[in-house]
Scaffold this active site. Structure first.
Site, PDB file in Angstrom:
ATOM      1  N   ALA A   1       0.849  -1.357  -0.264  1.00 24.04           N
ATOM      2  CA  ALA A   1      -0.150  -0.007  -0.043  1.00 24.04           C
ATOM      3  C   ALA A   1       0.930   1.366   0.065  1.00 24.04           C
ATOM      4  O   ALA A   1       2.085   1.120   0.390  1.00 24.04           O
ATOM      5  CB  ALA A   1      -0.831   0.186   1.180  1.00 24.04           C
TER       6      ALA A   1
ATOM      7  N   GLY B   1       0.698  -5.015   0.719  1.00 28.43           N
ATOM      8  CA  GLY B   1      -0.554  -5.053  -0.098  1.00 28.43           C
ATOM      9  C   GLY B   1      -0.039  -5.806  -1.501  1.00 28.43           C
ATOM     10  O   GLY B   1      -1.097  -6.286  -2.183  1.00 28.43           O
TER      11      GLY B   1
ATOM     12  N   GLU C   1      -0.521  -9.324  -1.095  1.00 26.08           N
ATOM     13  CA  GLU C   1      -1.909  -9.561  -0.906  1.00 26.08           C
ATOM     14  C   GLU C   1      -2.845  -9.618  -1.910  1.00 26.08           C
ATOM     15  O   GLU C   1      -3.678 -10.492  -2.459  1.00 26.08           O
ATOM     16  CB  GLU C   1      -2.477  -8.631   0.218  1.00 26.08           C
TER      17      GLU C   1
ATOM     18  N   GLU D   1       4.351  -5.679   6.856  1.00 23.36           N
ATOM     19  CA  GLU D   1       3.583  -4.503   7.631  1.00 23.36           C
ATOM     20  C   GLU D   1       3.934  -4.170   8.829  1.00 23.36           C
ATOM     21  O   GLU D   1       3.720  -2.946   9.592  1.00 23.36           O
ATOM     22  CB  GLU D   1       2.259  -4.848   7.359  1.00 23.36           C
TER      23      GLU D   1
HETATM   24  C1  3H9 Z   1       0.493  -2.154   3.333  1.00 24.81           C
HETATM   25  O1  3H9 Z   1       0.943  -2.613   2.484  1.00 24.81           O
HETATM   26  C2  3H9 Z   1      -0.642  -2.527   4.162  1.00 24.81           C
HETATM   27  C3  3H9 Z   1      -1.473  -3.469   3.484  1.00 24.81           C
HETATM   28  O2  3H9 Z   1      -1.516  -4.625   4.081  1.00 24.81           O
HETATM   29  C4  3H9 Z   1      -2.965  -3.206   3.832  1.00 24.81           C
HETATM   30  C5  3H9 Z   1      -3.620  -1.951   3.337  1.00 24.81           C
HETATM   31  C6  3H9 Z   1      -5.203  -1.482   3.799  1.00 24.81           C
HETATM   32  N1  3H9 Z   1       4.797   3.296  -0.582  1.00 24.81           N
HETATM   33  O3  3H9 Z   1      13.623   1.886  -0.139  1.00 24.81           O
HETATM   34  P1  3H9 Z   1      13.900   2.585  -1.581  1.00 24.81           P
HETATM   35  C7  3H9 Z   1       9.521   4.589  -2.150  1.00 24.81           C
HETATM   36  S1  3H9 Z   1       1.685  -1.405   4.028  1.00 24.81           S
HETATM   37  C8  3H9 Z   1       5.041   4.526  -0.848  1.00 24.81           C
HETATM   38  O4  3H9 Z   1      14.803   3.489  -1.237  1.00 24.81           O
HETATM   39  P2  3H9 Z   1      14.993   0.016  -2.214  1.00 24.81           P
HETATM   40  C9  3H9 Z   1      10.578   4.972  -1.057  1.00 24.81           C
HETATM   41  O5  3H9 Z   1       9.977   6.082  -0.247  1.00 24.81           O
HETATM   42  C10 3H9 Z   1       3.173  -1.259   2.874  1.00 24.81           C
HETATM   43  N2  3H9 Z   1       6.397   4.870  -1.173  1.00 24.81           N
HETATM   44  O6  3H9 Z   1      14.464   1.532  -2.719  1.00 24.81           O
HETATM   45  C11 3H9 Z   1      11.613   5.701  -2.090  1.00 24.81           C
HETATM   46  O7  3H9 Z   1      11.370   7.208  -2.378  1.00 24.81           O
HETATM   47  P3  3H9 Z   1      12.041   8.049  -2.797  1.00 24.81           P
HETATM   48  C12 3H9 Z   1       3.874  -2.590   3.014  1.00 24.81           C
HETATM   49  C13 3H9 Z   1       7.291   3.708  -1.240  1.00 24.81           C
HETATM   50  O8  3H9 Z   1      15.215  -0.353  -3.887  1.00 24.81           O
HETATM   51  C14 3H9 Z   1      11.556   4.822  -3.307  1.00 24.81           C
HETATM   52  O9  3H9 Z   1      10.020   4.055  -3.015  1.00 24.81           O
HETATM   53  N3  3H9 Z   1       5.158  -2.570   2.288  1.00 24.81           N
HETATM   54  C15 3H9 Z   1       6.889   2.320  -0.648  1.00 24.81           C
HETATM   55  O10 3H9 Z   1      15.992   0.123  -1.306  1.00 24.81           O
HETATM   56  C16 3H9 Z   1      12.416   3.749  -3.383  1.00 24.81           C
HETATM   57  O11 3H9 Z   1      12.397   3.104  -1.952  1.00 24.81           O
HETATM   58  C17 3H9 Z   1       6.513  -2.319   2.618  1.00 24.81           C
HETATM   59  O12 3H9 Z   1       6.463  -2.164   3.979  1.00 24.81           O
HETATM   60  C18 3H9 Z   1       5.545   2.319  -0.470  1.00 24.81           C
HETATM   61  N4  3H9 Z   1       4.851   1.188  -0.167  1.00 24.81           N
HETATM   62  O13 3H9 Z   1      13.803  -0.979  -1.556  1.00 24.81           O
HETATM   63  C19 3H9 Z   1       7.620  -2.053   1.613  1.00 24.81           C
HETATM   64  N5  3H9 Z   1       8.077   1.525  -0.699  1.00 24.81           N
HETATM   65  O14 3H9 Z   1      13.103   7.602  -3.957  1.00 24.81           O
HETATM   66  C20 3H9 Z   1       8.194  -0.666   1.937  1.00 24.81           C
HETATM   67  C21 3H9 Z   1       9.020   2.084  -1.077  1.00 24.81           C
HETATM   68  O15 3H9 Z   1      11.335   9.073  -3.003  1.00 24.81           O
HETATM   69  N6  3H9 Z   1       9.291  -0.684   0.766  1.00 24.81           N
HETATM   70  N7  3H9 Z   1       8.534   3.563  -1.520  1.00 24.81           N
HETATM   71  O16 3H9 Z   1      12.953   8.342  -1.500  1.00 24.81           O
HETATM   72  C22 3H9 Z   1      10.342  -1.091   0.917  1.00 24.81           C
HETATM   73  O17 3H9 Z   1      10.680  -2.154   1.894  1.00 24.81           O
HETATM   74  C23 3H9 Z   1      11.506  -0.737   0.036  1.00 24.81           C
HETATM   75  O18 3H9 Z   1      11.109   0.352  -0.566  1.00 24.81           O
HETATM   76  C24 3H9 Z   1      11.670  -1.839  -1.319  1.00 24.81           C
HETATM   77  C25 3H9 Z   1      12.721  -1.297  -2.289  1.00 24.81           C
HETATM   78  C26 3H9 Z   1      12.304  -2.965  -0.670  1.00 24.81           C
HETATM   79  C27 3H9 Z   1      10.343  -1.918  -2.017  1.00 24.81           C
END
Ligand code: 3H9
Length: 721
Positions: free
Chosen positions: A70, A116, A119, A139
């Site tokens: 999400a 998400g 999911e 999450e």
């Molecule tokens: C969820 O899913 C809730 C649901 O179950 C239910 C809902 C009802 N959203 O980390 P990076 C941005 S909760 C928005 O530097 P990497 C990040 O801010 C979510 N932005 O790259 C950055 O922006 P910027 C559960 C996001 O290659 C850019 O992307 N998911 C999101 O080192 C690059 O990110 C997670 O917890 C996002 N979801 O790592 C996963 N994700 O360039 C969270 C990333 O402007 N994300 N951004 O600074 C991660 O763990 C890492 O970003 C990922 C890539 C491994 C994907």
């Protein structure tokens, strides 16, 4: 792409491949599920359903990722406020529909499918991943729980493959510990049905869609893979076991218990009950301050690598292939380990053969412990150590891209080392010092190398701790700093760029922490009570237990450097002197503030009372303060907040959120409080300034609010604003 153009671009695209609708989520950088994306997806699936020529649907992400969850920015805006289950409910209902879709839905999943994203994938009827995929429900790292069916579908999919109990255990473990699985492992666990190389993904998804159309493959609906997996009694036993395993890790947290609760509600009472509980519990987590803190920290960590005037200058990227580390002690060997681990060749230089052997031994043991635990393969171990060479001279230093000095904290020695390095290295080789206290300009003052010099202050153990302070002087070139920020990311560290001063950022702002603890003891507060109040607040340990771990002798030495630099606001308790005189140096000598009968576990020491009494006497036996535990926390931390504000005022820290990251990663400040400044703002600048002013009347300049803090308090503004 400019922001206004990006806002008008479709984030979900559809095309036809014969009788298959190919729907692509295209929302850079990571295809997160913003409301716009969810709406776009729902519309695209509805359009495919109403097109009679479409017989199956493939869902995929553009670029290298499926969906990274999400949109955390949108969740951040909703967090910390009263919330109901509507947010999770709407996504859940759409995914229930997707799972039940009459036209089969194939998920083509490359790169990350997280939160998400997984999911959505679990609601598809067939999943093809790639060898580089990573799937998981992280999450909980954000103070949330999977709120779009993840707590229900993942355990069912795993139970179908592994059996009810084993599947439930694996699912709980993945959710509660935020464990990601690589593509091949996801296949083994039954989370996906097929794994291919990335370039074959679309063909494999098309082939699966054709088979689903022809009936050669049966669609799998995860929520229907078993309803009640456990009896209520088994579920209760499972809960007790789960809580026991989480133990102290869930101190002050609510979301892990909420996550376990929905997994078990679904497992024992069926999908319908479980999914409802998931939506309710998701709303509770989103409303809690812990989610706000952790979401703040997610973005704060990513902001650290953006340094104005440096990372926005488009300097050509530098390659760091060959490095040297000077000094093979605990710090030097830890730094060398981190460099070797990232594929960089390292020369370890020491003063003689004996020291070289000891340094190599430490590096081998760092890698060896990971090998033993199965966290590193023998091949990777051999490759890493194959990149290590050792020597006692500067031969070949003209081939290096960076040298990191980690010799003892002695100004004259460091000055000599950098004068030698200036001669031995190329003019573009970066010269870094791992000093934790000494002015970088002073170290380089006898050289012309200051533009290529900076501090790289790692935290011990350097191969484990995620933080590195990058200390720039007014001479450090922006290109050099930018290159070292890139290197930090390569070695999996979070770099916080700071200015040059005694103690830099973390050690400087935490100097008042230990002092406040000493001041409290001198004023009649029991040290063990202070430690307990600080531990209960969420620190890994209190200041006295930490003093024992670091070493009372080390603390005395570091304290004297800080006290000299910041004389105007120093309080000196003689408690540390009394411990030092009694040779109670801490855990390493079996006695410090505590005693350590087994060498590891602390026990209160009745003998400490005598030393406390002596320190109180030296302080003039002031009347004992009567404080609540909250008073103790504020008394201990508000001086730290004050010093952090000074660092912002002086430009030592670039922004408040960097201090949040540094305090969490460098000092163990509880992450769910969002870091020092985020926590301070949750209490309000006025409250902090008022208490500091009161204490400054009683205890002097140490508590005098600095201008930055006072002015913001007067205006009722945030400290991080
Ligand atoms: C969820 O899913 C809730 C649901 O179950 C239910 C809902 C009802 N959203 O980390 P990076 C941005 S909760 C928005 O530097 P990497 C990040 O801010 C979510 N932005 O790259 C950055 O922006 P910027 C559960 C996001 O290659 C850019 O992307 N998911 C999101 O080192 C690059 O990110 C997670 O917890 C996002 N979801 O790592 C996963 N994700 O360039 C969270 C990333 O402007 N994300 N951004 O600074 C991660 O763990 C890492 O970003 C990922 C890539 C491994 C994907």
């Amino acid at each position: 792409m400019p922001k206004d153009t990006a806002a008008t671009q479709p984030v979900v695209k559809s095309e036809k491949l014969d009788d298959i609708a190919l729907i692509t989520i295209d929302s850079p950088p990571v295809n997160s599920l913003s409301q716009r994306v969810v709406m776009g997806l729902a519309e695209a699936v509805a359009a495919a359903n109403s097109d009679n020529s479409v017989k199956a649907i493939i869902l995929r992400g553009a670029g290298d990722n499926f969906i990274a969850g999400a949109d955390i920015g949108e969740l951040g805006q909703a967090s910390g406020k009263p919330s109901d289950s509507a947010l999770a409910n709407s996504l859940q209902s759409w995914l229930d529909q997707l799972e039940a879709n009459a036209k089969p839905v194939v998920i083509a999943l490359d790169g990350f499918a997280l939160g998400g994203g997984l999911e959505v994938a679990l609601a598809g009827q067939y999943r093809v991943a790639t060898t580089r995929s990573r799937v998981g429900l992280p999450e909980l790292k954000l103070g949330l729980l999977p709120g779009a069916g993840g707590t229900q579908r993942l355990p069912r999919v795993l139970a179908d493959k592994l059996g009810a109990m084993a599947g439930l255990q694996k699912g709980s473990e993945m959710i509660l510990q935020s464990i990601e699985q690589p593509g091949p492992k996801a296949l083994e666990l039954g989370i996906v049905q097929e794994v291919v190389e990335p370039e074959s993904l679309l063909d494999a998804a098309k082939a699966a869609a054709k088979k689903l159309i022809s009936g050669a493959l049966k669609p799998v609906r995860a929520s229907k893979l078993g309803d009640k997996l456990l009896s209520k009694e088994e579920a209760e036993q499972f809960r007790q076991m789960g809580l026991m395993m989480m133990g102290d890790k869930v101190r002050n947290l609510v979301h892990p218990q909420h996550a376990l609760d929905c997994i078990l509600a679904g497992a024992s009472e069926g999908y319908a009950v479980g999914i409802r509980r998931e939506a309710e519990n998701f709303a509770k987590c989103l409303a809690a301050p812990q989610a706000t803190g952790l979401i703040h920290l997610f973005f704060a960590t990513r902001a650290c690598v953006k340094v104005p005037g440096v990372t926005d200058q488009n300097f050509p990227p530098r390659k760091f292939e060959r490095a040297a580390v000077l000094g093979g002690g605990t710090m030097g060997s830890g730094i060398a380990t981190a460099l070797l681990d990232a594929g960089i060749s390292v020369v370890l230089k020491e003063i003689n053969d004996e020291a070289v052997a000891a340094g190599r031994g430490r590096i081998e043991s760092n890698f060896g412990s990971r090998l033993k635990k199965g966290k590193l393969s023998q091949k990777k171990y051999d490759e890493a150590l194959g990149r290590l060479t050792t020597q006692t001279n500067y031969k070949g230093f003209d081939q290096l891209d960076i040298v990191i000095e980690a010799v003892v904290e002695n100004i004259a020695l460091k000055q000599q080392v950098f004068a030698d390095l200036e001669k031995a290295t190329r003019a573009d080789c970066v010269l870094a010092s791992n000093t934790s206290t000494i002015d970088i300009e002073l170290i380089g003052q006898n050289t012309k190398a200051l533009p290529r010099m900076l501090g790289t202050h790692f935290f011990s153990p350097a191969h484990v701790m995620p933080l590195v302070e990058l200390v720039r002087t007014k001479h450090t070139s922006s290109e050099v700093l930018g290159a070292v920020i890139g290197l930090s990311k390569k070695i999996k560290k979070t770099p916080v760029t700071v200015g040059n001063c005694v103690g830099f950022l973390v050690n400087r702002i935490f100097f008042p922490y230990g002092q406040a603890a000493g001041l409290l003891v001198d004023n009649g507060v029991d040290p063990y009570r202070i430690d307990k109040a600080i531990f209960d607040f969420g620190m890994p340990m209190g200041p006295f237990r930490m003093g024992d771990l670091a070493g009372v002798d080390v603390a005395k030495f570091a304290g004297s450097i800080m006290a000299e630099a910041y004389q105007d606001r120093t309080y000196y308790s003689t408690l540390v002197e009394h411990l030092f005189a009694a040779k109670r140096f801490g855990q390493k000598t079996g006695r410090g503030y505590y005693q350590y009968p087994d060498g590891k576990t602390e026990q209160p020491d009745p003998g400490l009372a005598e030393l406390v009494a002596a320190a109180r006497k030296d302080a003039g036996n002031p009347p004992a303060l009567e404080l609540t535990d909250n008073d103790i926390v504020e008394f201990t931390f508000f001086g730290v907040v004050n010093e952090a504000c000074r660092c912002l005022e002086e430009g030592i820290a670039i922004r408040a959120s960097d201090i949040d990251v540094a305090t969490v990663m460098g000092m163990g400040f509880p992450p769910y409080r969002g870091g020092l400044m985020h926590w301070a703002d949750s209490l309000g600048s006025r409250h902090i300034a008022k208490r500091l002013t009161e204490w400054s009347r009683q205890f002097g300049a140490m508590y005098e609010p600095c201008d930055y803090l006072r002015e913001r308090a007067e205006r009722g503004e945030k400290l991080s604003g």
